[in-house]
Motif scaffolding. Structure first.
Motif, PDB file in Angstrom:
ATOM      1  N   ARG A  35       0.836  -1.202   0.000  1.00 55.07           N
ATOM      2  CA  ARG A  35       0.000   0.000   0.000  1.00 55.07           C
ATOM      3  C   ARG A  35       0.873   1.256   0.000  1.00 55.07           C
ATOM      4  O   ARG A  35       0.604   2.224  -0.712  1.00 55.07           O
TER       5      ARG A  35
ATOM      6  N   GLY B 189      -2.544  -1.043  -5.645  1.00 53.56           N
ATOM      7  CA  GLY B 189      -3.912  -1.356  -5.266  1.00 53.56           C
ATOM      8  C   GLY B 189      -4.640  -0.293  -4.482  1.00 53.56           C
ATOM      9  O   GLY B 189      -5.746  -0.527  -4.009  1.00 53.56           O
ATOM     10  N   THR B 190      -4.039   0.868  -4.316  1.00 51.14           N
ATOM     11  CA  THR B 190      -4.687   1.895  -3.498  1.00 51.14           C
ATOM     12  C   THR B 190      -5.898   2.519  -4.187  1.00 51.14           C
ATOM     13  O   THR B 190      -6.813   2.977  -3.512  1.00 51.14           O
ATOM     14  N   ALA B 191      -5.914   2.534  -5.503  1.00 52.60           N
ATOM     15  CA  ALA B 191      -7.049   3.121  -6.220  1.00 52.60           C
ATOM     16  C   ALA B 191      -8.317   2.306  -6.002  1.00 52.60           C
ATOM     17  O   ALA B 191      -9.417   2.864  -5.904  1.00 52.60           O
ATOM     18  N   THR B 192      -8.178   1.005  -5.888  1.00 44.74           N
ATOM     19  CA  THR B 192      -9.348   0.150  -5.688  1.00 44.74           C
ATOM     20  C   THR B 192      -9.589  -0.179  -4.222  1.00 44.74           C
ATOM     21  O   THR B 192     -10.623  -0.754  -3.895  1.00 44.74           O
ATOM     22  N   GLY B 193      -8.655   0.150  -3.332  1.00 45.57           N
ATOM     23  CA  GLY B 193      -8.839  -0.105  -1.903  1.00 45.57           C
ATOM     24  C   GLY B 193      -8.599  -1.531  -1.479  1.00 45.57           C
ATOM     25  O   GLY B 193      -9.058  -1.950  -0.414  1.00 45.57           O
ATOM     26  N   ILE B 194      -7.870  -2.276  -2.271  1.00 43.22           N
ATOM     27  CA  ILE B 194      -7.639  -3.689  -1.967  1.00 43.22           C
ATOM     28  C   ILE B 194      -6.828  -3.880  -0.685  1.00 43.22           C
ATOM     29  O   ILE B 194      -7.213  -4.702   0.156  1.00 43.22           O
ATOM     30  N   PRO B 195      -5.721  -3.157  -0.453  1.00 42.77           N
ATOM     31  CA  PRO B 195      -4.978  -3.385   0.793  1.00 42.77           C
ATOM     32  C   PRO B 195      -5.817  -3.133   2.047  1.00 42.77           C
ATOM     33  O   PRO B 195      -5.758  -3.904   3.001  1.00 42.77           O
ATOM     34  N   THR B 196      -6.627  -2.097   2.028  1.00 41.63           N
ATOM     35  CA  THR B 196      -7.467  -1.799   3.187  1.00 41.63           C
ATOM     36  C   THR B 196      -8.482  -2.906   3.418  1.00 41.63           C
ATOM     37  O   THR B 196      -8.728  -3.317   4.560  1.00 41.63           O
ATOM     38  N   LEU B 197      -9.066  -3.413   2.352  1.00 46.04           N
ATOM     39  CA  LEU B 197     -10.048  -4.485   2.464  1.00 46.04           C
ATOM     40  C   LEU B 197      -9.413  -5.760   3.004  1.00 46.04           C
ATOM     41  O   LEU B 197      -9.990  -6.432   3.870  1.00 46.04           O
TER      42      LEU B 197
END
Length: 169
Positions: A46, A51-59
């Motif tokens: 992150r 993957g920050t544009a799609t929010g994958i690490p946060t998910l």
């Protein structure tokens, strides 16, 4: 998934030959440790911008926390199976049925407690639009009340599940 795979492998005679209850406990212990490996790697990705544009690490970080608490709840639910088998050198049919019925009851009790807690929070907190500190304090207070009350009723697995599910409801 990983708890089930470890439990199946640990119960095989050519691996550990654990009884089913102890194999499930081992599976949930291993499953609870795995987010410690995943989360630092995802935070590094992150920070690098992947993957920050799609929010994958946060998910995935949120899912890792959920997986950890579900592993704790699963451990609490499987503990009576392991203890009864160790105490009697094999699970008696009446004990096995009682523990098998208890597992879904704990899951339902935990989810129902979280749902009731979310209703309380919506009614007394969300509608009043408090500050972030007061909202977090109310969430913690309701989670602690759920945890202690379910634990007092003898549902230790449900207590952990209710506290976790409350944060998502």
């Amino acid at each position: 998934v990983e708890a089930g795979v470890v439990a199946v492998i640990a119960s095989r005679p050519f691996v550990f030959d654990f009884p089913a209850g102890w194999a499930c406990l081992l599976g949930f212990v291993v499953a609870a440790v795995s987010p410690a490996v995943v989360v630092p790697s995802l935070l590094a990705l992150r920070d690098a911008g992947y993957g920050t544009a799609t929010g994958i690490p946060t998910l995935v970080v949120a899912a890792a926390a959920l997986d950890d608490v579900l592993s704790l709840a699963g451990f609490g639910i499987c503990l009576p199976f392991a203890v009864s088998s160790a105490a009697r050198q094999g699970v008696l049919p009446s004990t096995a049925w009682a523990a098998a019925v208890r597992a879904p009851v704990e899951i339902v009790a935990g989810l129902f407690g979280a749902w009731l807690g979310s209703l309380v929070l919506r009614r007394f907190v969300v509608e009043r639009r408090p500050s972030a500190l007061r909202a977090a304090s109310a969430l913690m207070l309701v989670a602690l009340a759920l945890t202690f009350s379910l634990k007092a009723l003898g549902f230790s697995g449900a207590a952990a599940l209710a506290a976790l599910a409350l944060a998502f409801l």
